[in-house]
Motif scaffolding. Structure first.
Motif, mmCIF file in Angstrom:
data_model
loop_
_atom_site.group_PDB
_atom_site.id
_atom_site.type_symbol
_atom_site.label_atom_id
_atom_site.label_comp_id
_atom_site.label_asym_id
_atom_site.label_seq_id
_atom_site.Cartn_x
_atom_site.Cartn_y
_atom_site.Cartn_z
ATOM 1 N N GLN A 9 0.849 -1.188 0.000
ATOM 2 C CA GLN A 9 0.000 0.000 0.000
ATOM 3 C C GLN A 9 0.882 1.233 0.000
ATOM 4 O O GLN A 9 1.898 1.301 0.696
ATOM 5 C CB GLN A 9 -0.910 0.012 1.224
ATOM 6 N N SER A 10 0.512 2.208 -0.779
ATOM 7 C CA SER A 10 1.256 3.460 -0.868
ATOM 8 C C SER A 10 1.062 4.265 0.418
ATOM 9 O O SER A 10 -0.035 4.312 0.967
ATOM 10 C CB SER A 10 0.741 4.281 -2.057
ATOM 11 N N ASP A 14 -2.664 8.919 -3.117
ATOM 12 C CA ASP A 14 -2.454 9.000 -4.564
ATOM 13 C C ASP A 14 -1.204 8.195 -4.931
ATOM 14 O O ASP A 14 -0.082 8.673 -4.786
ATOM 15 C CB ASP A 14 -2.308 10.464 -4.968
ATOM 16 N N ASP A 15 -1.404 6.980 -5.394
ATOM 17 C CA ASP A 15 -0.277 6.109 -5.729
ATOM 18 C C ASP A 15 0.567 6.652 -6.875
ATOM 19 O O ASP A 15 1.785 6.474 -6.893
ATOM 20 C CB ASP A 15 -0.766 4.687 -6.047
ATOM 21 N N PRO A 31 2.530 2.364 -10.459
ATOM 22 C CA PRO A 31 1.328 2.646 -9.674
ATOM 23 C C PRO A 31 0.346 1.479 -9.722
ATOM 24 O O PRO A 31 0.143 0.857 -10.768
ATOM 25 C CB PRO A 31 0.718 3.876 -10.351
ATOM 26 N N SER A 33 -2.725 1.740 -9.645
ATOM 27 C CA SER A 33 -3.870 2.133 -10.480
ATOM 28 C C SER A 33 -3.850 1.416 -11.822
ATOM 29 O O SER A 33 -4.901 1.087 -12.372
ATOM 30 C CB SER A 33 -3.864 3.648 -10.717
ATOM 31 N N GLY A 39 -3.965 3.227 -4.838
ATOM 32 C CA GLY A 39 -3.519 3.296 -3.455
ATOM 33 C C GLY A 39 -2.424 2.294 -3.137
ATOM 34 O O GLY A 39 -1.934 2.235 -2.020
ATOM 35 N N TYR A 40 -2.022 1.517 -4.126
ATOM 36 C CA TYR A 40 -0.948 0.530 -3.980
ATOM 37 C C TYR A 40 0.100 0.796 -5.059
ATOM 38 O O TYR A 40 -0.127 1.558 -5.994
ATOM 39 C CB TYR A 40 -1.494 -0.892 -4.114
ATOM 40 N N PHE A 41 1.249 0.155 -4.929
ATOM 41 C CA PHE A 41 2.265 0.238 -5.968
ATOM 42 C C PHE A 41 2.959 -1.111 -6.082
ATOM 43 O O PHE A 41 2.935 -1.922 -5.165
ATOM 44 C CB PHE A 41 3.279 1.357 -5.692
#
Length: 68
Positions: A9-10, A14-15, A31, A33, A39-41
């Motif tokens: 999780q970022s 905003d990832d 990202p 997204s 919200g994750y990377f």
């Protein structure tokens, strides 16, 4: 001979912004997204251990700039 990934999780909501900040430290992330997981990377760690160890100062700088 293969790739290994982490999908954490970022620390920022905003990832994409987090990934941009990481790029400023020469850390390459993707990202979440782009994978349908905002919200994750994603990070690949299919490099030698020495490279991972040499990247620690950049990660520390990213943390100081991001987590306040």
């Amino acid at each position: 001979d293969g790739a290994f990934y982490l999908f954490p999780q970022s620390p920022l909501k905003d990832d994409v912004e987090f990934v941009k900040r990481a790029q400023q430290q020469r850390i390459l992330l993707v990202p979440g997204s782009g994978f349908g997981a905002p919200g994750y990377f994603r990070i690949a760690y299919c490099v030698d251990q020495g490279m991972i160890e040499r990247s620690l100062p950049a990660w520390e700088q990213l943390a100081r700039e991001t987590i306040r």
